[in-house]
Design a protein around this motif. Structure first.
Motif, PDB file in Angstrom:
ATOM      1  N   ILE A  33     -16.903   2.377  59.798  1.00  0.00           N
ATOM      2  CA  ILE A  33     -16.850   2.502  61.256  1.00  0.00           C
ATOM      3  C   ILE A  33     -18.223   2.137  61.800  1.00  0.00           C
ATOM      4  O   ILE A  33     -19.251   2.632  61.316  1.00  0.00           O
ATOM      5  N   GLN A  34     -18.257   1.262  62.785  1.00  0.00           N
ATOM      6  CA  GLN A  34     -19.525   0.780  63.310  1.00  0.00           C
ATOM      7  C   GLN A  34     -20.321   1.896  63.964  1.00  0.00           C
ATOM      8  O   GLN A  34     -19.750   2.810  64.572  1.00  0.00           O
ATOM      9  N   SER A  35     -21.631   1.796  63.858  1.00  0.00           N
ATOM     10  CA  SER A  35     -22.515   2.771  64.478  1.00  0.00           C
ATOM     11  C   SER A  35     -22.668   2.483  65.962  1.00  0.00           C
ATOM     12  O   SER A  35     -22.233   1.440  66.461  1.00  0.00           O
ATOM     13  N   ARG A  36     -23.314   3.402  66.678  1.00  0.00           N
ATOM     14  CA  ARG A  36     -23.543   3.208  68.112  1.00  0.00           C
ATOM     15  C   ARG A  36     -24.434   1.995  68.355  1.00  0.00           C
ATOM     16  O   ARG A  36     -24.218   1.230  69.301  1.00  0.00           O
ATOM     17  N   ALA A  37     -25.446   1.787  67.506  1.00  0.00           N
ATOM     18  CA  ALA A  37     -26.332   0.636  67.678  1.00  0.00           C
ATOM     19  C   ALA A  37     -25.558  -0.669  67.522  1.00  0.00           C
ATOM     20  O   ALA A  37     -25.781  -1.625  68.263  1.00  0.00           O
ATOM     21  N   GLN A  38     -24.635  -0.722  66.571  1.00  0.00           N
ATOM     22  CA  GLN A  38     -23.818  -1.916  66.395  1.00  0.00           C
ATOM     23  C   GLN A  38     -22.884  -2.127  67.580  1.00  0.00           C
ATOM     24  O   GLN A  38     -22.630  -3.257  67.998  1.00  0.00           O
ATOM     25  N   ALA A  39     -22.368  -1.029  68.136  1.00  0.00           N
ATOM     26  CA  ALA A  39     -21.455  -1.139  69.278  1.00  0.00           C
ATOM     27  C   ALA A  39     -22.149  -1.647  70.526  1.00  0.00           C
ATOM     28  O   ALA A  39     -21.510  -2.231  71.411  1.00  0.00           O
ATOM     29  N   GLU A  40     -23.470  -1.437  70.615  1.00  0.00           N
ATOM     30  CA  GLU A  40     -24.219  -1.848  71.799  1.00  0.00           C
ATOM     31  C   GLU A  40     -24.808  -3.246  71.684  1.00  0.00           C
ATOM     32  O   GLU A  40     -25.518  -3.700  72.576  1.00  0.00           O
ATOM     33  N   GLU A  41     -24.545  -3.950  70.577  1.00  0.00           N
ATOM     34  CA  GLU A  41     -25.041  -5.316  70.422  1.00  0.00           C
ATOM     35  C   GLU A  41     -24.450  -6.206  71.508  1.00  0.00           C
ATOM     36  O   GLU A  41     -23.289  -6.076  71.884  1.00  0.00           O
ATOM     37  N   ILE A  42     -25.271  -7.131  72.020  1.00  0.00           N
ATOM     38  CA  ILE A  42     -24.812  -8.001  73.095  1.00  0.00           C
ATOM     39  C   ILE A  42     -24.424  -9.394  72.596  1.00  0.00           C
ATOM     40  O   ILE A  42     -23.847 -10.186  73.339  1.00  0.00           O
ATOM     41  N   GLU A  43     -24.727  -9.716  71.342  1.00  0.00           N
ATOM     42  CA  GLU A  43     -24.343 -11.017  70.806  1.00  0.00           C
ATOM     43  C   GLU A  43     -22.828 -11.079  70.644  1.00  0.00           C
ATOM     44  O   GLU A  43     -22.190 -10.123  70.191  1.00  0.00           O
ATOM     45  N   SER A  44     -22.252 -12.217  71.015  1.00  0.00           N
ATOM     46  CA  SER A  44     -20.797 -12.361  70.969  1.00  0.00           C
ATOM     47  C   SER A  44     -20.265 -12.220  69.550  1.00  0.00           C
ATOM     48  O   SER A  44     -19.160 -11.704  69.330  1.00  0.00           O
ATOM     49  N   SER A  45     -21.042 -12.666  68.548  1.00  0.00           N
ATOM     50  CA  SER A  45     -20.599 -12.549  67.162  1.00  0.00           C
ATOM     51  C   SER A  45     -20.558 -11.104  66.690  1.00  0.00           C
ATOM     52  O   SER A  45     -19.845 -10.771  65.734  1.00  0.00           O
ATOM     53  N   SER A  46     -21.323 -10.239  67.351  1.00  0.00           N
ATOM     54  CA  SER A  46     -21.320  -8.815  67.006  1.00  0.00           C
ATOM     55  C   SER A  46     -20.327  -8.027  67.849  1.00  0.00           C
ATOM     56  O   SER A  46     -19.979  -6.901  67.490  1.00  0.00           O
ATOM     57  N   ARG A  47     -19.875  -8.597  68.955  1.00  0.00           N
ATOM     58  CA  ARG A  47     -18.934  -7.897  69.828  1.00  0.00           C
ATOM     59  C   ARG A  47     -17.519  -7.931  69.278  1.00  0.00           C
ATOM     60  O   ARG A  47     -16.714  -7.046  69.558  1.00  0.00           O
ATOM     61  N   TYR A  48     -17.210  -8.981  68.514  1.00  0.00           N
ATOM     62  CA  TYR A  48     -15.874  -9.092  67.943  1.00  0.00           C
ATOM     63  C   TYR A  48     -15.959  -9.903  66.651  1.00  0.00           C
ATOM     64  O   TYR A  48     -16.523 -10.995  66.635  1.00  0.00           O
TER      65      TYR A  48
END
Length: 321
Positions: free
Chosen positions: A53-68
């Motif tokens: 399960i992704q962490s809060r820091a990962q959930a707040e990433e703004i890069e499109s590759s990290s958003r989905y």
């Protein structure tokens, strides 16, 4: 806090203990909701679903590759949910993880759309047969709430427009309020664009059931109309801002005009007084002096009044007053 929604005998039940994972199958689990989870709760969910399960820091990433992104077994999606405040809106990151037909959500604050959906989930279990349907319902409710926020913004903008048309309290504070409204509109638009990007990625995924395609298409159409509305609101705020600046400038110009006219009126008398001040004997200064001629004072005063009237006439004729 952990909430587990699972199916049993055609009904959906709720469990709030990670120990119940031992008695629940993954294929029977519809939705796992984590709100500020403890380390033990998060590890239990990861072990149950077989993925991280992704962490809060990962959930707040703004890069499109990290958003989905997707793996062979799971879909990972991150998006922001708006929470309105007294003056400005706050972005709250929410992480979604889908394994097979089971949805897991991770968030840090209570959200109205989640609370309403949890109530509906237990009342009408047939409408939510899988985690994908729950995911689509969350997005649907979120888009509806965003539409409500945009409608509220539009009403507040109309109130500002009425205040400006009535010329009530047009000052620096009004400009600051309009600027804050512009910031809120940009935040809402950014939030809506984030949903548009997420839904577009879902529609391209081969893991998403085709039965949700029409529903996702409708959501995209709704989002497109919301984007048009936010653009209109922002353009209207820019127009109101320009209007307020223009009115403030006009008011300042009127004040400067008064000072300029007064200064111009006083320039000839000042020149005359300065010119004759040292060479003419005036009354009330050494009144016993027999050389004092009161007509000197009368003539100088008359010339000063005449010069003021002359300037007033010139300004009036040129429509400067």
């Amino acid at each position: 806090m952990l909430s587990i929604f699972y199916k049993e005998n055609g009904k959906i039940f709720l469990s709030q203990s990670e120990k119940d994972f031992q008695n629940i199958k993954l294929e029977d689990t519809v939705w796992i909701d984590l709100v500020q989870p403890t380390g033990a709760e998060k590890r239990a969910v990861e072990g149950f679903m077989g993925t991280e399960i992704q962490s809060r820091a990962q959930a707040e990433e703004i890069e499109s590759s990290s958003r989905y992104f997707e793996t062979d077994d799971a879909i990972f999606a991150n998006t922001n949910f708006l929470t309105p405040g007294p003056e400005e809106y706050m972005m709250q990151a929410v992480s979604f993880t889908i394994v097979d037909d089971t949805l897991a959500t991770l968030r840090e604050v209570p959200l109205r759309s989640f609370t309403e959906l949890q109530r509906r989930l237990q009342v009408n279990p047939r409408q939510y047969p899988s985690g994908f349907s729950v995911f689509a319902s969350i997005l649907d409710q979120r888009v509806d709430l965003d539409a409500d926020m945009i409608e509220l913004l539009s009403k507040e903008i109309s109130q500002y427009a009425k205040q400006i048309n009535d010329q009530e309290d047009i000052d620096q504070e009004l400009l600051i309020d309009i600027s804050q409204m512009q910031e809120n509109t940009m935040i809402v638009r950014e939030n809506v664009v984030d949903k548009q990007r997420l839904i577009s990625n879902l529609m391209r995924s081969t893991k998403v059931p085709r039965s949700l395609e029409n529903r996702l298409n409708v959501l995209l159409q709704d989002i497109t109309s919301l984007l048009s509305h936010t653009n209109f609101c922002f353009e209207r705020l820019e127009y109101l801002q320009d209007t307020v600046v223009g009115l403030i400038n006009l008011e300042q110009n009127k004040i400067m005009k008064v000072f300029t006219v007064v200064s111009v009126f006083l320039m000839p008398p000042t020149l005359i007084a300065g010119f004759y001040g040292m060479n003419v004997r005036l009354p009330m200064i050494n009144a016993d002096n027999p050389n004092v001629n009161i007509w000197n004072w009368v003539i100088i005063t008359g010339v000063m009044i005449f010069s003021c009237l002359g300037i007033w006439y010139v300004f009036k004729k040129k429509k400067l007053l």
